[in-house]
Design a protein around this motif. Structure first.
Motif, PDB file in Angstrom:
ATOM      1  N   ASP A  68       9.217  -4.076   4.028  1.00  0.00           N
ATOM      2  CA  ASP A  68       8.336  -3.097   3.396  1.00  0.00           C
ATOM      3  C   ASP A  68       8.984  -1.722   3.464  1.00  0.00           C
ATOM      4  O   ASP A  68       9.393  -1.281   4.548  1.00  0.00           O
ATOM      5  N   LEU A  69       9.076  -1.078   2.322  1.00  0.00           N
ATOM      6  CA  LEU A  69       9.676   0.252   2.233  1.00  0.00           C
ATOM      7  C   LEU A  69       8.756   1.173   1.463  1.00  0.00           C
ATOM      8  O   LEU A  69       8.150   0.762   0.465  1.00  0.00           O
ATOM      9  N   THR A  70       8.667   2.410   1.930  1.00  0.00           N
ATOM     10  CA  THR A  70       7.973   3.405   1.123  1.00  0.00           C
ATOM     11  C   THR A  70       8.882   3.771  -0.044  1.00  0.00           C
ATOM     12  O   THR A  70      10.090   3.498  -0.012  1.00  0.00           O
ATOM     13  N   GLU A  80       0.827  -1.208   0.000  1.00  0.00           N
ATOM     14  CA  GLU A  80       0.000   0.000   0.000  1.00  0.00           C
ATOM     15  C   GLU A  80       0.863   1.261   0.000  1.00  0.00           C
ATOM     16  O   GLU A  80       0.567   2.235  -0.677  1.00  0.00           O
ATOM     17  N   ALA A  81       1.973   1.209   0.750  1.00  0.00           N
ATOM     18  CA  ALA A  81       2.830   2.389   0.891  1.00  0.00           C
ATOM     19  C   ALA A  81       4.006   2.415  -0.081  1.00  0.00           C
ATOM     20  O   ALA A  81       4.651   3.440  -0.233  1.00  0.00           O
TER      21      ALA A  81
END
Length: 125
Positions: free
Chosen positions: A72-74, A12-13
């Motif tokens: 998870d990484l933006t 999502e991000a």
């Protein structure tokens, strides 16, 4: 060091990427180097696109991640990592000094940066 970064999934991000232990170690070495520079906040942000605190947060998450686990990484965090990898090249005049400080050769760091770009690109298609 293998420079291919494995793409996990879109989130999502941003994206989820998988780094091998040597890749994670290289990113952590570069982050430590960049944070240790005797430059002001504006100069730092110009080079990496964020603050020292931003880099510290990414370092903390990388240290806590297991080998080969998705992280998870933006997209902003991906950019910070990529920019730090590329900016590290300019911090030393010679290859030997770079290797002694980072523990990896410049071409490995540049290859890792390209690998991150390719992995993100794979998730965008």
């Amino acid at each position: 060091m293998r420079t291919q970064v494995r793409a996990g999934s879109r989130t999502e991000a941003g994206v989820a990427l998988r780094f091998t232990a040597p890749q994670r170690d290289a990113i952590l070495s570069v982050a430590e180097l960049m944070r240790s520079l005797s430059i002001g906040a504006a100069e730092f942000e110009t080079q990496v696109g964020g603050s020292r605190e931003d880099i510290e947060r990414i370092e903390s998450r990388l240290r806590q991640s297991a080998d080969d686990a998705e992280i998870d990484l933006t997209m902003t965090e991906v950019h910070l990592i990529h920019a730090a990898l590329m900016a590290s090249h300019n911090q030393f005049a010679g290859e030997e000094d770079f290797y002694v400080r980072i523990g990896f050769f410049r071409e490995n760091i540049a290859g890792l940066a390209r690998g991150i770009v390719r992995a993100v690109g794979q998730l965008s298609t």
